[in-house]
Design a protein around this motif. Structure first.
Motif, PDB file in Angstrom:
ATOM      1  N   GLU A  52      -2.991   0.063  14.784  1.00 42.32           N
ATOM      2  CA  GLU A  52      -2.646   0.077  16.067  1.00 42.32           C
ATOM      3  C   GLU A  52      -0.959   0.689  16.308  1.00 42.32           C
ATOM      4  OE1 GLU A  52      -5.960  -2.886  17.750  1.00 42.32           O
ATOM      5  OE2 GLU A  52      -3.983  -3.605  17.977  1.00 42.32           O
ATOM      6  N   ASP A  53      -1.019   1.258  17.498  1.00 41.31           N
ATOM      7  CA  ASP A  53       0.473   1.788  17.648  1.00 41.31           C
ATOM      8  C   ASP A  53       1.061   0.925  18.256  1.00 41.31           C
ATOM      9  OD1 ASP A  53      -0.470   4.151  16.405  1.00 41.31           O
ATOM     10  OD2 ASP A  53      -0.684   5.370  18.290  1.00 41.31           O
ATOM     11  N   ALA A  68      -1.148   4.283   4.913  1.00 44.78           N
ATOM     12  CA  ALA A  68      -1.944   3.479   3.933  1.00 44.78           C
ATOM     13  C   ALA A  68      -1.916   2.106   4.269  1.00 44.78           C
ATOM     14  CB  ALA A  68      -0.854   3.403   2.568  1.00 44.78           C
ATOM     15  N   VAL A  69      -3.207   1.555   3.835  1.00 37.68           N
ATOM     16  CA  VAL A  69      -3.396   0.208   4.593  1.00 37.68           C
ATOM     17  C   VAL A  69      -3.777  -0.610   3.487  1.00 37.68           C
ATOM     18  CG1 VAL A  69      -4.665  -1.317   5.956  1.00 37.68           C
ATOM     19  CG2 VAL A  69      -4.396   0.914   6.619  1.00 37.68           C
ATOM     20  N   GLU A  70      -3.142  -1.894   3.098  1.00 39.45           N
ATOM     21  CA  GLU A  70      -3.424  -2.302   1.912  1.00 39.45           C
ATOM     22  C   GLU A  70      -4.805  -2.800   1.529  1.00 39.45           C
ATOM     23  OE1 GLU A  70      -1.753  -6.012   3.258  1.00 39.45           O
ATOM     24  OE2 GLU A  70       0.295  -5.316   2.822  1.00 39.45           O
ATOM     25  N   ALA A  76       1.090  -1.143   0.114  1.00 40.35           N
ATOM     26  CA  ALA A  76       0.001  -0.051  -0.118  1.00 40.35           C
ATOM     27  C   ALA A  76       0.956   1.340  -0.140  1.00 40.35           C
ATOM     28  CB  ALA A  76      -0.828  -0.020   1.224  1.00 40.35           C
ATOM     29  N   GLU A 132       8.322  -5.246   8.739  1.00 43.15           N
ATOM     30  CA  GLU A 132       9.367  -4.981   7.691  1.00 43.15           C
ATOM     31  C   GLU A 132       9.359  -3.630   8.115  1.00 43.15           C
ATOM     32  OE1 GLU A 132       8.433  -3.993   3.549  1.00 43.15           O
ATOM     33  OE2 GLU A 132       6.216  -4.071   4.133  1.00 43.15           O
ATOM     34  N   GLU A 186      12.332   9.355   6.877  1.00 46.92           N
ATOM     35  CA  GLU A 186      11.932   8.844   8.033  1.00 46.92           C
ATOM     36  C   GLU A 186      11.867   7.193   7.850  1.00 46.92           C
ATOM     37  OE1 GLU A 186       8.227   9.459   9.699  1.00 46.92           O
ATOM     38  OE2 GLU A 186       7.109   7.886   8.578  1.00 46.92           O
ATOM     39  N   CYS A 187      11.862   6.574   8.913  1.00 48.92           N
ATOM     40  CA  CYS A 187      11.770   4.997   8.799  1.00 48.92           C
ATOM     41  C   CYS A 187      10.871   4.531   9.947  1.00 48.92           C
ATOM     42  CB  CYS A 187      13.401   4.659   8.825  1.00 48.92           C
ATOM     43  SG  CYS A 187      13.252   3.240   9.993  1.00 48.92           S
ATOM     44  N   GLU A 188      10.248   3.693   9.471  1.00 46.43           N
ATOM     45  CA  GLU A 188       9.292   2.982  10.671  1.00 46.43           C
ATOM     46  C   GLU A 188       9.207   1.428  10.484  1.00 46.43           C
ATOM     47  OE1 GLU A 188       5.022   3.658  11.074  1.00 46.43           O
ATOM     48  OE2 GLU A 188       4.600   3.946   9.109  1.00 46.43           O
ATOM     49  N   LEU A 189       8.569   0.775  11.449  1.00 47.18           N
ATOM     50  CA  LEU A 189       8.319  -0.382  11.471  1.00 47.18           C
ATOM     51  C   LEU A 189       6.787  -0.704  11.150  1.00 47.18           C
ATOM     52  CD1 LEU A 189      10.717  -2.058  14.269  1.00 47.18           C
ATOM     53  CD2 LEU A 189      10.588  -3.065  11.950  1.00 47.18           C
ATOM     54  N   ILE A 190       6.695  -1.884  10.315  1.00 45.12           N
ATOM     55  CA  ILE A 190       5.259  -2.045  10.120  1.00 45.12           C
ATOM     56  C   ILE A 190       5.156  -3.528  10.704  1.00 45.12           C
ATOM     57  CG2 ILE A 190       3.413  -2.284   8.726  1.00 45.12           C
ATOM     58  CD1 ILE A 190       4.108   0.375   8.224  1.00 45.12           C
ATOM     59  N   ILE A 198       9.777   0.483   6.968  1.00 45.66           N
ATOM     60  CA  ILE A 198       9.377   1.206   5.618  1.00 45.66           C
ATOM     61  C   ILE A 198      10.263   2.414   5.681  1.00 45.66           C
ATOM     62  CG2 ILE A 198       7.707   2.330   4.544  1.00 45.66           C
ATOM     63  CD1 ILE A 198       6.663  -0.261   4.475  1.00 45.66           C
ATOM     64  N   PHE A 199      11.078   2.959   4.581  1.00 44.92           N
ATOM     65  CA  PHE A 199      11.759   4.115   4.760  1.00 44.92           C
ATOM     66  C   PHE A 199      11.035   5.118   3.568  1.00 44.92           C
ATOM     67  CE2 PHE A 199      14.635   0.696   5.398  1.00 44.92           C
ATOM     68  CZ  PHE A 199      15.396   0.985   6.525  1.00 44.92           C
ATOM     69  N   ARG A 200      11.041   6.204   4.089  1.00 38.86           N
ATOM     70  CA  ARG A 200      10.590   7.215   3.160  1.00 38.86           C
ATOM     71  C   ARG A 200      11.544   8.440   2.952  1.00 38.86           C
ATOM     72  NH1 ARG A 200       5.094   5.659   3.687  1.00 38.86           N
ATOM     73  NH2 ARG A 200       4.740   4.355   5.732  1.00 38.86           N
ATOM     74  N   PHE A 251       1.082  -1.464  13.822  1.00 41.07           N
ATOM     75  CA  PHE A 251       0.651  -2.769  13.693  1.00 41.07           C
ATOM     76  C   PHE A 251      -0.644  -2.914  12.917  1.00 41.07           C
ATOM     77  CE2 PHE A 251      -1.954  -6.352  14.571  1.00 41.07           C
ATOM     78  CZ  PHE A 251      -1.055  -7.401  14.635  1.00 41.07           C
ATOM     79  N   ASP A 283      -0.677  10.303   7.243  1.00 38.06           N
ATOM     80  CA  ASP A 283      -1.372   9.267   6.577  1.00 38.06           C
ATOM     81  C   ASP A 283      -0.645   7.975   6.652  1.00 38.06           C
ATOM     82  OD1 ASP A 283      -3.211   9.696   4.721  1.00 38.06           O
ATOM     83  OD2 ASP A 283      -2.108  10.929   3.525  1.00 38.06           O
TER      84      ASP A 283
END
Lengths: 144, 144
Positions: free
Chosen positions: B100-101, B73-75, A73, A124, B122-126, A126-128, B91, B71
């Motif tokens: 969820e956080d 995005a969710v598949e 997504a 996983e 930036e970078c975040e984990l999903i 996600i880098f932006r 999550f 924002d």
DNA sequence: CCAAGAAATTAGAATATATCTAATATGAGA
DNA sequence: TCTCATATTAGATATATTCTAATTTCTTGG
């Protein structure tokens, strides 16, 4: 090339090897990129104009369900899809929405308790930021 | 509550504090959840039916641009949006799409070179899996 | 090789999500 | 209070995706 491999993985997932489905899979593997349904539909029909939009979506849904393809997504854009290959993280361009792969490396799990009673399937990174095409003049690399 | 804080952050971003915009922001902060545009539109109008769909989308766009809202995005689902608070990972439930956080913790950067000339913002984990509502009978926690 | 039937495909309609238009209204600084 | 840049509106439009139900086609078993 690996046409036999594609046939085998479809058969392994109990999906019939139709020309349309094969074409979707072959396109995704050949491209090694993250494509939108519209791109796939166009590309497949350019070669052999016999596939409908519904079929493209149906096949993508089935291939995802079978685990051969992965959905990605992207905020504010059409969803993208990739053939599952070696594991990797993702980089998403803020400007053009392009998705690119980042070499896989292990990330630490959350502190126990932080997940609560949720069932974890995968995780996983996600880098932006800006991809090389969208990045402004060179030398301006900025890291948060 | 923090109505003054909301007004201040809008002003700080040079966004006029209109009733509709304020309501969107207040709802997101109050909820502390990830909502779809449709949910926000409905909730805001339930209280005071004076906002249009276009305004809801416009305001969300402006608030995202201003950095007050994020924002997600969710598949396979409508996009979701959250008020930016303390930093956290996400999550996403495979089954219901709920976001969820997960408490923030630092993740290692990719091996230098792996990013190429991309600009990192930036970078975040999903994390993906099943939320507590969707998880099957208790005791079946599975971790990949 | 053929027949049978489950699975897949199709065009186009339907739905969901998001953006645009251009006329009107309004917050907030001077 | 006046002014005007900014915001809002209803509805049309655009884009993305799914549904429908009639038709076709892989593949298996005979």
């Amino acid at each position: 090339m690996d046409s036999e491999a594609i046939k085998q993985s479809l058969k392994g997932s109990r999906l019939r090897c139709t020309p349309q489905r094969y074409a979707v899979m072959a396109f995704l593997m050949r491209q090694n990129r993250h494509s939108t349904a519209a791109e796939i539909f166009a590309a497949v029909n350019r070669v052999d104009p016999r596939s409908s939009r519904a079929t493209t979506y149906n096949n993508l849904r089935d291939l995802v369900k079978a685990g051969l393809v992965r959905d990605v997504a992207v905020e504010g854009r059409a969803a993208r899809v990739e053939a599952k290959g070696v594991r990797h993280h993702h980089f998403i361009c803020d400007r053009c929405g392009m998705v690119e792969d980042i070499e896989w490396y292990n990330v630490p799990r959350p502190a126990s308790g932080s997940l609560g009673r949720r069932v974890l399937r995968e995780c996983e990174l996600i880098f932006r930021g800006l991809c090389t095409k969208c990045a402004p003049a060179r030398g301006s690399r900025r890291v948060s």
